[in-house]
Design a protein around this motif. Structure first.
Motif, PDB file in Angstrom:
ATOM      1  N   ALA A 607     113.436  50.322  27.852  1.00  0.00           N
ATOM      2  CA  ALA A 607     112.201  50.463  28.635  1.00  0.00           C
ATOM      3  C   ALA A 607     112.517  51.056  30.002  1.00  0.00           C
ATOM      4  O   ALA A 607     111.802  51.940  30.500  1.00  0.00           O
ATOM      5  CB  ALA A 607     111.517  49.109  28.786  1.00  0.00           C
ATOM      6  N   LEU A 608     113.592  50.590  30.629  1.00  0.00           N
ATOM      7  CA  LEU A 608     113.970  51.098  31.944  1.00  0.00           C
ATOM      8  C   LEU A 608     114.411  52.560  31.870  1.00  0.00           C
ATOM      9  O   LEU A 608     114.026  53.377  32.714  1.00  0.00           O
ATOM     10  CB  LEU A 608     115.082  50.230  32.530  1.00  0.00           C
ATOM     11  CG  LEU A 608     115.586  50.626  33.912  1.00  0.00           C
ATOM     12  CD1 LEU A 608     114.449  50.627  34.934  1.00  0.00           C
ATOM     13  CD2 LEU A 608     116.703  49.695  34.373  1.00  0.00           C
ATOM     14  N   LEU A 609     115.205  52.907  30.864  1.00  0.00           N
ATOM     15  CA  LEU A 609     115.651  54.292  30.712  1.00  0.00           C
ATOM     16  C   LEU A 609     114.465  55.228  30.503  1.00  0.00           C
ATOM     17  O   LEU A 609     114.400  56.316  31.089  1.00  0.00           O
ATOM     18  CB  LEU A 609     116.628  54.396  29.538  1.00  0.00           C
ATOM     19  CG  LEU A 609     118.064  53.958  29.828  1.00  0.00           C
ATOM     20  CD1 LEU A 609     118.827  53.715  28.534  1.00  0.00           C
ATOM     21  CD2 LEU A 609     118.777  55.006  30.672  1.00  0.00           C
ATOM     22  N   THR A 610     113.517  54.803  29.673  1.00  0.00           N
ATOM     23  CA  THR A 610     112.331  55.622  29.418  1.00  0.00           C
ATOM     24  C   THR A 610     111.513  55.819  30.686  1.00  0.00           C
ATOM     25  O   THR A 610     111.045  56.924  30.981  1.00  0.00           O
ATOM     26  CB  THR A 610     111.460  54.964  28.330  1.00  0.00           C
ATOM     27  OG1 THR A 610     112.221  54.854  27.123  1.00  0.00           O
ATOM     28  CG2 THR A 610     110.205  55.786  28.065  1.00  0.00           C
ATOM     29  N   HIS A 611     111.346  54.741  31.452  1.00  0.00           N
ATOM     30  CA  HIS A 611     110.562  54.805  32.689  1.00  0.00           C
ATOM     31  C   HIS A 611     111.201  55.751  33.702  1.00  0.00           C
ATOM     32  O   HIS A 611     110.524  56.600  34.303  1.00  0.00           O
ATOM     33  CB  HIS A 611     110.431  53.399  33.277  1.00  0.00           C
ATOM     34  CG  HIS A 611     109.649  53.326  34.550  1.00  0.00           C
ATOM     35  ND1 HIS A 611     108.416  53.931  34.718  1.00  0.00           N
ATOM     36  CD2 HIS A 611     109.924  52.699  35.736  1.00  0.00           C
ATOM     37  CE1 HIS A 611     107.966  53.696  35.944  1.00  0.00           C
ATOM     38  NE2 HIS A 611     108.871  52.960  36.579  1.00  0.00           N
ATOM     39  N   LEU A 612     112.499  55.636  33.889  1.00  0.00           N
ATOM     40  CA  LEU A 612     113.185  56.488  34.857  1.00  0.00           C
ATOM     41  C   LEU A 612     113.223  57.941  34.413  1.00  0.00           C
ATOM     42  O   LEU A 612     113.053  58.858  35.224  1.00  0.00           O
ATOM     43  CB  LEU A 612     114.610  55.967  35.083  1.00  0.00           C
ATOM     44  CG  LEU A 612     114.731  54.616  35.788  1.00  0.00           C
ATOM     45  CD1 LEU A 612     116.180  54.167  35.848  1.00  0.00           C
ATOM     46  CD2 LEU A 612     114.145  54.683  37.194  1.00  0.00           C
ATOM     47  N   LYS A 613     113.440  58.149  33.142  1.00  0.00           N
ATOM     48  CA  LYS A 613     113.513  59.515  32.626  1.00  0.00           C
ATOM     49  C   LYS A 613     112.179  60.235  32.788  1.00  0.00           C
ATOM     50  O   LYS A 613     112.128  61.467  32.907  1.00  0.00           O
ATOM     51  CB  LYS A 613     113.923  59.490  31.149  1.00  0.00           C
ATOM     52  CG  LYS A 613     114.397  60.824  30.606  1.00  0.00           C
ATOM     53  CD  LYS A 613     114.966  60.675  29.201  1.00  0.00           C
ATOM     54  CE  LYS A 613     115.525  62.014  28.706  1.00  0.00           C
ATOM     55  NZ  LYS A 613     116.118  61.872  27.343  1.00  0.00           N
ATOM     56  N   GLY A 614     111.084  59.464  32.813  1.00  0.00           N
ATOM     57  CA  GLY A 614     109.758  60.053  32.951  1.00  0.00           C
ATOM     58  C   GLY A 614     109.315  60.292  34.377  1.00  0.00           C
ATOM     59  O   GLY A 614     108.213  60.804  34.619  1.00  0.00           O
ATOM     60  N   MET A 615     110.153  59.942  35.356  1.00  0.00           N
ATOM     61  CA  MET A 615     109.798  60.194  36.750  1.00  0.00           C
ATOM     62  C   MET A 615     109.871  61.687  37.057  1.00  0.00           C
ATOM     63  O   MET A 615     110.557  62.447  36.359  1.00  0.00           O
ATOM     64  CB  MET A 615     110.717  59.395  37.683  1.00  0.00           C
ATOM     65  CG  MET A 615     110.427  57.913  37.673  1.00  0.00           C
ATOM     66  SD  MET A 615     111.396  57.003  38.914  1.00  0.00           S
ATOM     67  CE  MET A 615     110.627  55.383  38.798  1.00  0.00           C
ATOM     68  N   PRO A 616     109.169  62.152  38.091  1.00  0.00           N
ATOM     69  CA  PRO A 616     109.114  63.597  38.374  1.00  0.00           C
ATOM     70  C   PRO A 616     110.461  64.162  38.824  1.00  0.00           C
ATOM     71  O   PRO A 616     111.255  63.480  39.480  1.00  0.00           O
ATOM     72  CB  PRO A 616     108.071  63.698  39.497  1.00  0.00           C
ATOM     73  CG  PRO A 616     108.055  62.345  40.132  1.00  0.00           C
ATOM     74  CD  PRO A 616     108.331  61.373  39.030  1.00  0.00           C
ATOM     75  N   ASP A 617     110.694  65.411  38.437  1.00  0.00           N
ATOM     76  CA  ASP A 617     111.872  66.156  38.884  1.00  0.00           C
ATOM     77  C   ASP A 617     111.485  66.866  40.177  1.00  0.00           C
ATOM     78  O   ASP A 617     110.839  67.915  40.160  1.00  0.00           O
ATOM     79  CB  ASP A 617     112.290  67.151  37.799  1.00  0.00           C
ATOM     80  CG  ASP A 617     113.456  68.029  38.225  1.00  0.00           C
ATOM     81  OD1 ASP A 617     114.053  67.749  39.277  1.00  0.00           O
ATOM     82  OD2 ASP A 617     113.752  69.002  37.499  1.00  0.00           O
ATOM     83  N   LEU A 618     111.893  66.308  41.292  1.00  0.00           N
ATOM     84  CA  LEU A 618     111.438  66.803  42.593  1.00  0.00           C
ATOM     85  C   LEU A 618     112.207  68.018  43.091  1.00  0.00           C
ATOM     86  O   LEU A 618     111.721  68.750  43.957  1.00  0.00           O
ATOM     87  CB  LEU A 618     111.533  65.681  43.636  1.00  0.00           C
ATOM     88  CG  LEU A 618     110.714  64.416  43.334  1.00  0.00           C
ATOM     89  CD1 LEU A 618     110.960  63.360  44.410  1.00  0.00           C
ATOM     90  CD2 LEU A 618     109.230  64.747  43.237  1.00  0.00           C
TER      91      LEU A 618
END
Length: 684
Positions: A607-618
C-alpha cells in the motif's frame, strides 16, 4: 620461583670462588668482588619481583569478545540502498552492511595474538526488517552469513519468530542445508507436546542445533554460553502458538548451575532482553537478570537497540550492547585471572561500520543472489524490483514525535488502499526512517523497510494484512483517548499516526476525556483546524453512524488495550459495515482486487509503495517526488484551555463525574466548616 633460586645459587657460588679462592689478586679487585657479593641479595630480590610479576601475567589469560545484536536482516548499508557501495570506500554516507562487518571482523581478529581467546557473539533478532527476510525461509541467508563470519554463539530474538515457529524452522533448515548454522542457545523456550506446529523447531533442538546452553573450550578455558528471551521481548512477540516461554531468571539460573557443575570458568549470557538509561540509572530486564543471577560474568544484550559506551557493571557482571542493524561492532578486551577466578575489564570500544571499510566481495555476492530471489519470489507479482527507484525525498524523514511527514504519508497509504474514512497506525509499526543520502532517491528495498514486519493473518506471505472495521464517532473518540496516553504508559511504539481525521484535545482535562473535537477530512485537504462545522463529528452517544477505519491485523489485536488502559470506562467494539460485531479477522480483511476470486490480501508495505509511486513527478526525471513540506503538519493538536466550555466540551462523562464529585466534596467541606464555626460561636 625455583628457577630464580637456582640461578641465584649458581651466581653466588661463582662469586664466592672468585673472591675467596682467587684472593691472591690485587686488593682492589678483592674489594670489588666483596661488593659484588653484597649486591647479589638485592639482585635476587629484584629477580624474585620480576618473576612474581611474570607469573602473575601468565595467570591472566587475555580474552576479546566481539559482539552484535538486532541485525534484523539489515544486510546492506544503513541509508539509501542506491548509495551503498561496499566495493568502494569513502564515497557515500551509508553505515553498516554485513560485507563491511565481515572485513572488520577479519581485520580485528588478525591483530590478536595466538594467546588471546576470541569469541564472536550475537544478542538476537537476526531476521525481520528488510526485503531479505522475505526469502529467509527459502535461503536462511541471515543465519548462513553468521556461520560464514564464524560466530561462536547467537541467541534468538522476538522478531526471529515473526514467521511463526514453522517459518523460523524453515529458515534454520535452509541455512543448515546451504552452509551450516552458527551455534544457537535459548534456554527458556518451551515446546508443545500436543501440537505439531512447532515440531520443526523441536526437531532442531533435539538434534542439538538449538541448545539451552553450550560449553566452548578455548585455550584450556571453559566458557559457558546461555541464551534467553526477556520479559519485554516475550510480551511483544508475534504469533508463536503453541510455543511458550519460561521465566527468564529461573531458566538462566538452571543453566548456570548445570554449566558450573561441568566446570565452567566463565559464564556468558546472550540475552535478548534489553537495558535502558533513565535519570543516570541503568534499568531493564538485563539489569534484573544480572542482579538475580550474580554468577554471570558477562551479558551480551539485545532488544533495546542502544549502544553502551562502557560496560554496565552490576556486581561482577558486565553488560554490553552494540546498537542495532549492523551499524556497530562491539569489542570488549578482558583478562581472566586464573587465581582469583574473575574477569578483569581491560578496555571497551564500539567500532562504527561505515564507508571507510571495504566490503568483503564474497559476502556481497551472496547478497546479490538473495536479491535476485527476492525479485523472483516476492516482488514479481507486484511488478517491482529490489533496486527500482520509487520516490525522491528532499530531506530526512524521522519517526520523532514532532516530525509528522512519514507518519502522515504512511497512514494515508493505508487509508487509501482500504478506501476507508480513517486509518490508524503507530510508530511501532513504522520500523524505519527515510535517509536522503546523496540524491534523495529511494528504492523499493528502502521503502519496504518502513512497513516490513509481520506475516499474513491466514497465510505465510510477508507483511501484515490490512483490515477495515467500523466504529461510531464516540468509539473513535475512545480510541483516540487511549492512543493519547498509551505511548506514555506502554512506550513510544504506541504513539499514534492517523489519516482522515484531525483531532483536537485539551491537555488540562482529565486523562481518558481530553478529546474536544474530531474533524473528518480528506488526506489531501488543508491541515487547518478551522474548517467549517460540517466536518465536525457528532461525538455524542446519539450519533449511530458508522465510520470505516483501516489498520493492520496486528494493530487490530491491540484494540483490547482500550478496555485495559481505561479499566472498562471506555469501549470501542469493531463492527462490520452492517454494524455486526466482528467475530473473525478473516471477515474484515481488505481485498486488494475484488475482481479476482477469493480475497487478495492488501499488504501494508505494498500500500505504501503504491501510494508513493503515484505521487507527482515534480522534476520530470521519471521518478515521483515527496515534498516534505506538504505533509509536515500535525493531525493531533493540543489546545490547552481552562475555559469551562473547553473543560467540558464533548465530555464522555468522566470529567462530569469527577468534577461533580469534587464539587460535592467542596460543598460538603464548606458545610462542615460553617457548621463547626457556628457551633463555636454558640458556645462563646
Amino acid at each position: 620461583m625455583t628457577n630464580s633460586i637456582a640461578n641465584f645459587a649458581t651466581v653466588f657460588f661463582k662469586v664466592f670462588l672468585q673472591v675467596h679462592i682467587e684472593g691472591l689478586r690485587p686488593r682492589c679487585e678483592y674489594r670489588r668482588g666483596v661488593g659484588l657479593l653484597m649486591l647479589l641479595p638485592l639482585v635476587f630480590i629484584g629477580n624474585l619481583a620480576i618473576a612474581d610479576d611474570h607469573a602473575s601475567s601468565t595467570n591472566n589469560l587475555p580474552i576479546t569478545i566481539f559482539h552484535t545484536n538486532d541485525l534484523q536482516s539489515r544486510l546492506l548499508g544503513f541509508g539509501p540502498n542506491a548509495d551503498y557501495s561496499p566495493g568502494v570506500i569513502n564515497n557515500d554516507l551509508t553505515i553498516g552492511g554485513v560485507a563491511r562487518l565481515a572485513t572488520l571482523l577479519e581485520e580485528r581478529r588478525s591483530q590478536l595474538s595466538n594467546e588471546v581467546v576470541s569469541l564472536t557473539l550475537d544478542g538476537g533478532d537476526i531476521m525481520m526488517g528488510t526485503l531479505f527476510h522475505t526469502v529467509s525461509r527459502e535461503k536462511g541467508t541471515e543465519f548462513q552469513l553468521l556461520k560464514q563470519l564464524d560466530y561462536d554463539g547467537i541467541t534468538l530474538g522476538n522478531h526471529d519468530f515473526d514467521f511463526r515457529p514453522d517459518g523460523l524452522a524453515a529458515a534454520l533448515m535452509a541455512a543448515k542445508q546451504e552452509s551450516g548454522l552458527p551455534p544457537i542457545v535459548l534456554s527458556n523456550i518451551i515446546y508443545s507436546s500436543e501440537s505439531s506446529v512447532d515440531d520443526g523447531l523441536e526437531a532442531l533442538a533435539e538434534s542439538g542445533f538449538i541448545k539451552p546452553s553450550l560449553m566452548v573450550h578455548k585455550n584450556n578455558l571453559k566458557i559457558g554460553l546461555i541464551g534467553v528471551l526477556g520479559w519485554h521481548a516475550i510480551s511483544v512477540i508475534g504469533e508463536v502458538d503453541p510455543l511458550e516461554f519460561a521465566d527468564p531468571i529461573a531458566s538462566v539460573q538452571a543453566q548456570v548451575s548445570a554449566l558450573k557443575a561441568q566446570g565452567a570458568d566463565l559464564l556468558i549470557l546472550l540475552s535478548h532482553s534489553g537495558i535502558y538509561r533513565k535519570n543516570d540509572e541503568w534499568l531493564g530486564d538485563d539489569i534484573k537478570i544480572a542482579k538475580a543471577v550474580p554468577e554471570l560474568d558477562l551479558i551480551i544484550s539485545g532488544h533495546a537497540h542502544i549502544v553502551t559506551p562502557e560496560p554496565v557493571t552490576i556486581g561482577k557482571t558486565l553488560i554490553v550492547q552494540a546498537g542495532s542493524d549492523g551499524r556497530f561492532l562491539g569489542e570488549l578486551s578482558l583478562e581472566w585471572d586464573r587465581i582469583a577466578q574473575q574477569l578483569i575489564n581491560k578496555g571497551y570500544q564500539v567500532h562504527r561500520i561505515n564507508d571507510a571499510i571495504v566490503g568483503n566481495s564474497y559476502i556481497t555476492q551472496i547478497l546479490k543472489h538473495s536479491q535476485n530471489l527476492v525479485n523472483e519470489k516476492v516482488l514479481a507479482p507486484y511488478d517491482l524490483l529490489f533496486d527500482e527507484n520509487i520516490i525522491q525525498v528532499d530531506r530526512h524523514l524521522s519517526r520523532q514525535y514532532e516530525d509528522h511527514v512519514l507518519g502522515n504519508v504512511a497512514s494515508d497509504s493505508l487509508r487509501l488502499a482500504a478506501s476507508a474514512d480513517i486509518a490508524v497506525t503507530t510508530n511501532g509499526e513504522i520500523r524505519d526512517e527515510v535517509f536522503p543520502g546523496k540524491t534523495g532517491m529511494q528504492q523499493v528495498s528502502d521503502i519496504f523497510r518502513i512497513f516490513p514486519i509481520g506475516i499474513g493473518y491466514q497465510d505465510d506471505s510477508p507483511g501484515y494484512d490490512l483490515v477495515k472495521v467500523y466504529f461510531t464517532a464516540q468509539e473513535i473518540k475512545s480510541l483516540m483517548e487511549i492512543l493519547l496516553i498509551a505511548y506514555q504508559m506502554k512506550g513510544p511504539s504506541f504513539y499514534p499516526r492517523i489519516s482522515g481525521i484531525n483531532v483536537s484535545y485539551n491537555p488540562y482535562r482529565l486523562p481518558l476525556d481530553r478529546v474536544t473535537e474530531i474533524r473528518l477530512v480528506d488526506s489531501d485537504a488543508s491541515p487547518s483546524f478551522d474548517l467549517d462545522d460540517s466536518h465536525l463529528l457528532d461525538l455524542s452517544g446519539d450519533n449511530k453512524q458508522l465510520y470505516s477505519v483501516a489498520m493492520t491485523h496486528y494493530a487490530f489485536k491491540f484494540l483490547s488495550i482500550i478496555d485495559e488502559l481505561s479499566y472498562g470506562l471506555l469501549s470501542a467494539k469493531p463492527k462490520d459495515e452492517h454494524g455486526n460485531p466482528v467475530t473473525s479477522v478473516a471477515d474484515v480483511l481488505v481485498d486488494s482486487d475484488p475482481n479476482e476470486s477469493g480475497t487478495q490480501r492488501q499488504k501494508a508495505w505494498s500500500a505504501l509503495l503504491t501510494h508513493l509511486k503515484g505521487m507527482p513527478d515534480l522534476d520530470g526525471d521519471g521518478v515521483a517526488n515527496l515534498k516534505a513540506s506538504s505533509h509536515s503538519y500535525s493531525r493531533i493538536i493540543a489546545q490547552p484551555s481552562f475555559s469551562p466550555n473547553q473543560l467540558l466540551k464533548n465530555s464522555n462523562g468522566i470529567s462530569l463525574w469527577v468534577y461533580g464529585i469534587f464539587t460535592l466534596l467542596i460543598l460538603g467541606l464548606s458545610i462542615i466548616l460553617i457548621h463547626t464555626r457556628r457551633s463555636k460561636n454558640r458556645q462563646v
